[in-house]
Design a protein around this motif. Structure first.
Motif, PDB file in Angstrom:
ATOM      1  N   ASP A 268       0.858  -0.890  -0.035  1.00  0.00           N
ATOM      2  CA  ASP A 268       0.299   0.013  -0.055  1.00  0.00           C
ATOM      3  C   ASP A 268       0.884   1.245   0.053  1.00  0.00           C
ATOM      4  O   ASP A 268       1.893   1.024   1.273  1.00  0.00           O
ATOM      5  N   VAL A 269       0.799   1.798  -0.985  1.00  0.00           N
ATOM      6  CA  VAL A 269       1.302   3.322  -1.092  1.00  0.00           C
ATOM      7  C   VAL A 269       1.103   4.601  -0.357  1.00  0.00           C
ATOM      8  O   VAL A 269       0.016   4.246  -1.265  1.00  0.00           O
ATOM      9  N   PHE A 270       1.876   5.288   0.049  1.00  0.00           N
ATOM     10  CA  PHE A 270       1.680   7.004  -0.006  1.00  0.00           C
ATOM     11  C   PHE A 270       2.128   7.632   0.118  1.00  0.00           C
ATOM     12  O   PHE A 270       3.785   7.412   0.389  1.00  0.00           O
ATOM     13  N   VAL A 271       1.919   8.250  -0.157  1.00  0.00           N
ATOM     14  CA  VAL A 271       2.875  10.538  -1.337  1.00  0.00           C
ATOM     15  C   VAL A 271       3.048  10.973  -0.207  1.00  0.00           C
ATOM     16  O   VAL A 271       2.186  10.950   0.931  1.00  0.00           O
ATOM     17  N   CYS A 272       3.954  11.353   1.199  1.00  0.00           N
ATOM     18  CA  CYS A 272       3.945  12.283   2.129  1.00  0.00           C
ATOM     19  C   CYS A 272       4.240  13.416   1.919  1.00  0.00           C
ATOM     20  O   CYS A 272       5.589  13.214   1.125  1.00  0.00           O
ATOM     21  N   GLY A 273       4.189  14.898   2.086  1.00  0.00           N
ATOM     22  CA  GLY A 273       4.149  16.389   1.479  1.00  0.00           C
ATOM     23  C   GLY A 273       3.387  17.302   1.740  1.00  0.00           C
ATOM     24  O   GLY A 273       2.831  17.107   2.507  1.00  0.00           O
ATOM     25  N   ARG A 274       3.953  18.347   0.980  1.00  0.00           N
ATOM     26  CA  ARG A 274       2.901  19.209   1.317  1.00  0.00           C
ATOM     27  C   ARG A 274       1.680  19.065   0.145  1.00  0.00           C
ATOM     28  O   ARG A 274       2.232  18.975  -0.854  1.00  0.00           O
TER      29      ARG A 274
ATOM     30  N   ASN B 159      -4.526   8.745  -0.405  1.00  0.00           N
ATOM     31  CA  ASN B 159      -2.987   7.704  -0.343  1.00  0.00           C
ATOM     32  C   ASN B 159      -1.948   9.167  -0.213  1.00  0.00           C
ATOM     33  O   ASN B 159      -1.259   8.743  -0.610  1.00  0.00           O
ATOM     34  N   SER B 160      -2.340   9.881   1.363  1.00  0.00           N
ATOM     35  CA  SER B 160      -1.271  11.060   0.979  1.00  0.00           C
ATOM     36  C   SER B 160      -1.648  11.165   2.569  1.00  0.00           C
ATOM     37  O   SER B 160      -2.976  10.817   3.279  1.00  0.00           O
ATOM     38  N   ILE B 161       0.189  11.393   3.054  1.00  0.00           N
ATOM     39  CA  ILE B 161       0.049  11.737   4.057  1.00  0.00           C
ATOM     40  C   ILE B 161       1.237  13.175   4.436  1.00  0.00           C
ATOM     41  O   ILE B 161       1.908  13.029   3.976  1.00  0.00           O
ATOM     42  N   TYR B 162       0.554  13.802   5.050  1.00  0.00           N
ATOM     43  CA  TYR B 162       1.094  15.510   5.143  1.00  0.00           C
ATOM     44  C   TYR B 162       2.082  15.083   6.169  1.00  0.00           C
ATOM     45  O   TYR B 162       2.751  15.293   7.158  1.00  0.00           O
TER      46      TYR B 162
ATOM     47  N   LEU C 294      -1.435   4.241  12.639  1.00  0.00           N
ATOM     48  CA  LEU C 294      -2.949   4.059  11.782  1.00  0.00           C
ATOM     49  C   LEU C 294      -2.662   2.339  11.467  1.00  0.00           C
ATOM     50  O   LEU C 294      -4.068   1.772  11.473  1.00  0.00           O
ATOM     51  N   PHE C 295      -2.063   2.470  10.634  1.00  0.00           N
ATOM     52  CA  PHE C 295      -1.239   1.175   9.998  1.00  0.00           C
ATOM     53  C   PHE C 295      -1.568  -0.055  10.355  1.00  0.00           C
ATOM     54  O   PHE C 295      -1.098  -0.765  11.585  1.00  0.00           O
ATOM     55  N   LYS C 296      -2.349  -1.032   9.422  1.00  0.00           N
ATOM     56  CA  LYS C 296      -2.677  -2.835  10.397  1.00  0.00           C
ATOM     57  C   LYS C 296      -1.024  -3.343   9.704  1.00  0.00           C
ATOM     58  O   LYS C 296      -1.335  -4.109   9.914  1.00  0.00           O
ATOM     59  N   LYS C 297      -1.225  -3.012   8.557  1.00  0.00           N
ATOM     60  CA  LYS C 297       0.178  -3.611   7.805  1.00  0.00           C
ATOM     61  C   LYS C 297       1.399  -3.390   8.643  1.00  0.00           C
ATOM     62  O   LYS C 297       1.674  -2.059   8.451  1.00  0.00           O
ATOM     63  N   PRO C 298       2.155  -4.007   8.428  1.00  0.00           N
ATOM     64  CA  PRO C 298       3.817  -3.177   8.107  1.00  0.00           C
ATOM     65  C   PRO C 298       4.474  -2.295   7.462  1.00  0.00           C
ATOM     66  O   PRO C 298       4.720  -2.348   6.482  1.00  0.00           O
ATOM     67  N   LEU C 299       5.133  -1.295   7.788  1.00  0.00           N
ATOM     68  CA  LEU C 299       6.186  -0.391   7.241  1.00  0.00           C
ATOM     69  C   LEU C 299       7.326  -1.287   6.356  1.00  0.00           C
ATOM     70  O   LEU C 299       8.199  -1.888   7.263  1.00  0.00           O
ATOM     71  N   ARG C 300       6.900  -1.915   5.303  1.00  0.00           N
ATOM     72  CA  ARG C 300       8.231  -2.215   4.477  1.00  0.00           C
ATOM     73  C   ARG C 300       9.480  -1.378   3.827  1.00  0.00           C
ATOM     74  O   ARG C 300      10.514  -1.455   3.569  1.00  0.00           O
ATOM     75  N   LEU C 301       9.252  -0.072   3.219  1.00  0.00           N
ATOM     76  CA  LEU C 301       9.405   0.494   2.169  1.00  0.00           C
ATOM     77  C   LEU C 301       9.772   2.015   2.558  1.00  0.00           C
ATOM     78  O   LEU C 301       8.378   2.742   2.283  1.00  0.00           O
ATOM     79  N   VAL C 302      10.587   2.994   2.845  1.00  0.00           N
ATOM     80  CA  VAL C 302      10.297   4.138   2.782  1.00  0.00           C
ATOM     81  C   VAL C 302      11.489   4.894   1.571  1.00  0.00           C
ATOM     82  O   VAL C 302      12.841   4.421   2.160  1.00  0.00           O
ATOM     83  N   ILE C 303      11.349   5.944   1.007  1.00  0.00           N
ATOM     84  CA  ILE C 303      11.597   6.393   0.110  1.00  0.00           C
ATOM     85  C   ILE C 303      11.729   7.543  -0.193  1.00  0.00           C
ATOM     86  O   ILE C 303      11.037   8.201  -0.234  1.00  0.00           O
ATOM     87  N   ASN C 304      12.424   8.450   0.489  1.00  0.00           N
ATOM     88  CA  ASN C 304      13.049  10.086   0.418  1.00  0.00           C
ATOM     89  C   ASN C 304      13.110  10.679  -0.895  1.00  0.00           C
ATOM     90  O   ASN C 304      14.987  10.508  -1.477  1.00  0.00           O
ATOM     91  N   THR C 305      12.294  11.000  -1.378  1.00  0.00           N
ATOM     92  CA  THR C 305      12.386  12.148  -2.622  1.00  0.00           C
ATOM     93  C   THR C 305      12.792  13.338  -3.258  1.00  0.00           C
ATOM     94  O   THR C 305      13.320  13.865  -4.166  1.00  0.00           O
ATOM     95  N   SER C 306      12.806  14.043  -1.723  1.00  0.00           N
ATOM     96  CA  SER C 306      13.098  15.529  -1.376  1.00  0.00           C
ATOM     97  C   SER C 306      13.583  15.703  -1.738  1.00  0.00           C
ATOM     98  O   SER C 306      15.066  14.865  -1.421  1.00  0.00           O
ATOM     99  N   GLY C 307      14.241  17.165  -2.261  1.00  0.00           N
ATOM    100  CA  GLY C 307      15.254  17.697  -2.496  1.00  0.00           C
ATOM    101  C   GLY C 307      15.345  19.466  -2.501  1.00  0.00           C
ATOM    102  O   GLY C 307      14.558  19.971  -2.959  1.00  0.00           O
TER     103      GLY C 307
END
Length: 239
Positions: A34-40, A46-49, A67-80
């Motif tokens: 389950d992929v969520f995009v995080c940012g402003r 499917n987004s998280i501020y 709040l997620f029921k599934k385990p966190l498996r992957l985090v990719i930071n693309t910000s810059g």
């Protein structure tokens, strides 16, 4: 088993050109994530501020992950951060000022390590986990032969050191984890747009190309690869 087979949550930090492409690509190739995009300024379901320059935002970010029921498996930071209407890369010493250095460090170096701090409590020691963050070849001290871009170079070098150090700590805490420091190549994005004229023919990638290169690297990495500074073509970059 690669990330294409993982079941759980994937977070993409940054809603720029590469971040959006990364989200779409993972949704296609990793159907169990389950992929969520995080940012402003995000409006999709499917987004998280997350504001990398606001400490209170990280508290809300952690609350959302909890709040997620599934385990966190992957985090990719693309910000810059490289430039804005006010801040430009310095070509010479006389152009340096404190606020430019702080702005670059805040997003390019402090942001990624604070992301790691926020997600640490949600990593399971018994499952493979990957934390990847985009760096840049110009962040290499050993590869610096042109000079210039003081603040950007320094901020990426600082990120590299922080994440290399993180990889050593997480190797003890999370034996199946991988910390990846990745150079995506020069990608045709808003960040690089003003500086593309000097890019050799065939070396300006689309966001889709860079995304595919990077996901392939992340998917193939093993815990023994944690903490390496890797280019889009899988070559190692000197520190």
């Amino acid at each position: 088993m690669t990330i294409r087979d993982w079941d759980g949550i994937a977070l993409i930090i940054g809603a720029g050109d590469i971040g959006k492409c990364m989200s779409n690509h993972l949704t296609t190739v990793s159907p169990n994530l389950d992929v969520f995009v995080c940012g402003r300024n995000l409006k999709s379901q499917n987004s998280i501020y997350l504001d990398l320059e606001n400490d209170h935002s990280f508290i809300s970010f952690e609350n959302q992950i909890s709040l997620f029921k599934k385990p966190l498996r992957l985090v990719i930071n693309t910000s810059g951060f490289l430039h804005s209407n006010i801040v430009k890369p310095e070509k010479r010493l006389s152009q340096i000022n404190r606020s430019n250095i702080i702005k670059n460090l805040s997003i390019n170096a402090i942001g990624p390590i604070l992301i790691a701090k926020s997600i640490e409590k949600f990593i399971r020691a018994d499952l493979p986990f990957s934390f990847a963050s985009l760096s840049a070849r110009v962040g290499s001290i050993g590869d610096n032969s042109l000079g210039g871009w003081y603040s950007y170079r320094a901020s990426k070098a600082a990120q590299n050191q922080l994440l290399k150090t993180l990889s050593i700590e997480w190797r003890r805490k999370f034996p199946f984890s991988v910390v990846s420091i990745l150079h995506p190549g020069t990608c045709d994005t808003r960040l690089s747009k003003p500086f593309q004229s000097a890019v050799p023919k065939g070396k300006l990638f689309t966001p889709a190309q860079s995304t595919e290169y990077l996901v392939n690297i992340i998917s193939e990495q093993k815990p023994s690869d944690s903490g390496k500074f890797v280019a889009w073509d899988k070559s190692l970059i000197p520190w």
